[in-house]
Design a protein around this motif. Sequence first.
Motif, short mmCIF file in Angstrom:
data_model
loop_
_atom_site.label_atom_id
_atom_site.label_comp_id
_atom_site.label_asym_id
_atom_site.label_seq_id
_atom_site.Cartn_x
_atom_site.Cartn_y
_atom_site.Cartn_z
N LYS A 79 -20.58 9.90 -16.14
CA LYS A 79 -21.24 8.59 -15.94
C LYS A 79 -22.70 8.56 -16.36
N VAL A 83 -20.06 1.88 -4.48
CA VAL A 83 -19.55 2.71 -5.57
C VAL A 83 -20.01 4.17 -5.45
N ASN A 84 -20.64 4.49 -4.31
CA ASN A 84 -21.06 5.87 -4.09
C ASN A 84 -20.52 6.31 -2.73
N GLY A 85 -19.60 7.30 -2.78
CA GLY A 85 -18.89 7.70 -1.56
C GLY A 85 -19.75 8.50 -0.59
N SER A 86 -20.64 9.35 -1.11
CA SER A 86 -21.38 10.22 -0.20
C SER A 86 -22.39 9.43 0.63
N GLU A 101 -24.02 15.30 -4.73
CA GLU A 101 -24.14 15.88 -6.07
C GLU A 101 -25.03 17.13 -6.00
N LYS A 109 -23.05 3.72 -12.45
CA LYS A 109 -21.73 3.06 -12.39
C LYS A 109 -21.86 1.54 -12.58
N ASP A 136 -27.42 10.83 -5.54
CA ASP A 136 -26.76 9.96 -4.56
C ASP A 136 -27.79 9.21 -3.71
N GLY A 141 -13.26 7.21 -4.60
CA GLY A 141 -14.22 7.20 -5.70
C GLY A 141 -14.65 8.58 -6.12
N ALA A 142 -14.02 9.61 -5.57
CA ALA A 142 -14.37 10.99 -5.91
C ALA A 142 -13.16 11.87 -5.59
N TYR A 186 -20.29 16.85 -0.17
CA TYR A 186 -20.11 15.49 -0.70
C TYR A 186 -21.21 15.08 -1.68
N ASP A 204 -26.71 7.55 -9.04
CA ASP A 204 -25.27 7.60 -9.31
C ASP A 204 -24.67 6.19 -9.28
N1 HSE Z 1 -21.53 11.56 -5.94
C1 HSE Z 1 -20.50 10.63 -6.23
C2 HSE Z 1 -20.17 9.84 -4.99
C3 HSE Z 1 -19.28 11.35 -6.75
O1 HSE Z 1 -20.61 10.22 -3.91
O2 HSE Z 1 -19.51 8.81 -5.08
C4 HSE Z 1 -18.33 10.48 -7.51
O3 HSE Z 1 -18.90 9.83 -8.60
#
Ligand code: HSE
Length: 343
Positions: free
Chosen positions: A119, A172-175, A204, A219, A210, A318-319, A202, A215
Amino acid sequence: CQRPREDVNGVSAVSQTPVRVALLGAGTVGAAVARRLADRAEVFARRVGAPLELTGIAVRDLGRPRDLTGVLPGLLTDDPGALVDEVDIVVEVMGGIQPARGLIERALRAGADVVTANKQLLAQHGVELEALAGREGHGLEYEAAVVAAVPIMRTVRDALAGDEIRSIRGIVNGSTNYILDMVARQGVPFQDAVTQAGDLGYLEADPTEDLEGLDAAAKIVLLARAAWGGEVGMSDVQREGISGLTDADFENARGTGQVIKLIASAWRSGAPGAPRIEVAVRPTLVAADHPFAQTREGTNMVIIEADSAGSLRLSGAGAGGDETASAVLGDLINLARARVAAR
Ligand code: HSE
């Protein structure tokens, strides 16, 4: 030149000439892609109309332990350049800007299609890479780069190509969603939740990706380009991460029946005929009964508003290795099908 033959049921028989595939990277995602290519070889061959032959897996460190159960031994190499010159499709899941960018360019010039999950590379250099792919007449696909398993790129770019998208908003960011959810629902102090997310793996490798919203910004840039074309870039994103939040912010949100979510948005503004595309990532107060507030832990959710389709909501993982591999393999199989159809 062999064509898939039609059998009596009208189902294409598998042509014998394989589609050759090179894999760049064997981390969590790359290893998952390699394992699926091995254990679903027959199913994929039927779907493509020809076998997918993994000719090599390029890695930086040959000695690093990795789970390649079922994958033919002897495929690992630390010479990615030689691999990309000899195949039909290159799958880049190594991440980072270089050498990934140079290898993708080399692959496109050498006649290969490319699948990537990278990305940051796409957000920074995707316009040039797409132009190169167009000039060379090859495919460049990256469903996995945005919300992994959730087919959001295809939805925005292909399924809604006959509509007018007004806005795209999402988690759009899971962490960071995991961190915000831990604070909001479990009452974990904010800094402890950040530490917990790091300990669970979780975040990066560079956690600021993040925590500072980079991130999420990458996206939403890719989604904005897919929706409206043009050259929206990282520098266009009005960006604020979650690192400046304090426990008092969460207390205040709780007191008003809201929760804080990191929301990435892209929307059309300006006069009809002269639209402007705006992109932003920022911590946002969301009513407790909003679907975003119900988006728990590492889950992602995107809401698209379009003139004719109305409101569409997609959510999911999303990961994750297998989840991201699902999207990578979808792109790979579609490109391979097109290659076989063109034989
Ligand atoms: N660091 C990203 C997240 C991983 O937390 O969504 C997936 O792109």
